[in-house]
Motif scaffolding. Structure first.
Motif, PDB file in Angstrom:
ATOM      1  N   SER A  53      57.203  26.813 -86.447  1.00 16.06           N
ATOM      2  CA  SER A  53      58.460  26.498 -87.141  1.00 16.06           C
ATOM      3  C   SER A  53      59.147  27.769 -87.607  1.00 16.06           C
ATOM      4  N   LYS A  58      62.075  23.593 -83.902  1.00 16.24           N
ATOM      5  CA  LYS A  58      62.634  22.647 -84.856  1.00 16.24           C
ATOM      6  C   LYS A  58      61.537  21.832 -85.528  1.00 16.24           C
ATOM      7  N   CYS A  59      61.623  21.751 -86.834  1.00 16.13           N
ATOM      8  CA  CYS A  59      60.657  20.988 -87.631  1.00 16.13           C
ATOM      9  C   CYS A  59      61.193  19.574 -87.771  1.00 16.13           C
ATOM     10  N   GLU A  60      60.656  18.660 -86.977  1.00 18.51           N
ATOM     11  CA  GLU A  60      61.189  17.297 -86.934  1.00 18.51           C
ATOM     12  C   GLU A  60      60.041  16.295 -86.866  1.00 18.51           C
ATOM     13  N   MET A 225      59.756  16.048 -95.853  1.00 18.18           N
ATOM     14  CA  MET A 225      60.665  17.141 -95.518  1.00 18.18           C
ATOM     15  C   MET A 225      61.469  17.661 -96.698  1.00 18.18           C
ATOM     16  N   ASP A 254      63.619  19.838 -92.296  1.00 16.98           N
ATOM     17  CA  ASP A 254      64.183  19.329 -91.040  1.00 16.98           C
ATOM     18  C   ASP A 254      65.651  19.656 -90.849  1.00 16.98           C
TER      19      ASP A 254
END
Length: 261
Positions: A53, A58-60, A225, A254
């Motif tokens: 990350s 992408k942090c999803e 998140m 996110d």
């Protein structure tokens, strides 16, 4: 094993978003090892890792089975050989946390939990403190990566409010995951932090809940998140802590990829 063997070696240290947000070559090695091992067994699963990350992935969190990994929690501790360092692995399905594993690298303590099956430390069942009176509570927190004067004023102000509540005390150990494990074991009554990441809380949330505790956002139900968390053995203590806190804005995991502090 990778972390333990690296303790006595000269560490290659760099910083990420701020000079206090450290990363070592061992962080990358451990994350790569965990993800490659899990991907071989579960090729269709998704992964959220601290270092990937930070590198721009992408942090999803989706409905897909997802492993959420902190390869070394307490990197600053690790750099200084201060023995509060952990590896944390959480697992979510349909955005619901199902598994948590946290390994204390220096002393070999292993915390584990599975939703609906209890929480354990080296096989011994964990139970949170049932204390409801905040004046008898020991509270844990972490500073966070932001050290600008305004943020530090709020952070220190929050500590002052809690100490004046009164409480037995406030402690900082440098590893959010191990601090949260202390809530699960009943060694402390509450933990709060602004600025932690989803990989700091994912595994620990399962462990605390399965030990009978509560994990929440400072504004309501837990949002992995949101970068805000309060955890406690009892809801009474959690609510009391929340009432004392002035928020610190760290954005979201996110939606703020450039602010992974």
């Amino acid at each position: 094993i990778v972390v333990q063997s690296a303790v006595k070696q000269e560490k290659q240290v760099s910083s990420k978003s701020t000079p206090t947000d450290l990363v070592t070559e061992t962080d990358h090695q451990v994350e790569e090892l965990i993800i490659s091992t899990l991907r071989e067994k579960y090729p269709t699963h998704r992964f959220i890792g601290e270092e990937s990350s930070a590198a721009g992935v992408k942090c999803e969190l989706t409905d897909d089975p997802t492993w959420i990994i902190d390869p070394i929690d307490g990197t600053c501790n690790f750099v200084h050989s201060f023995p509060m360092v952990a590896v944390s692995i959480g697992f979510a399905v349909r955005k619901e946390l199902e598994l948590g594993v946290i390994y204390h690298c220096f002393d070999g303590t292993l915390y584990t939990a599975r939703k609906g099956h209890g929480a354990f430390c080296n096989g011994v069942r964990l139970q949170v403190s049932k204390e409801k009176d905040v004046s008898k509570a020991l509270i844990l927190t972490e500073i966070g990566a932001k050290r600008d004067p305004a943020t530090l004023d709020i952070f220190l102000g929050n500590m002052k409010k809690l100490l004046s509540a009164p409480t037995h005390g406030v402690r900082i150990i440098g590893s959010s995951t191990l601090a949260l494990c202390h809530i699960a074991s009943g060694a402390a009554e509450a933990y709060y932090q602004y600025g932690l990441h989803c990989w700091d809380i994912a595994a620990a949330a399962v462990i605390i809940r399965e030990a009978g505790g509560h994990v929440m956002d400072t504004t309501g139900p837990l949002d992995l998140m949101s970068r805000r968390v309060v955890a406690a053995g009892t809801r009474e203590i959690a609510d009391c802590v929340v009432k004392q806190l002035q928020p610190i804005n760290y954005g979201r995991d996110d939606t703020d990829p450039d602010d992974l502090a």
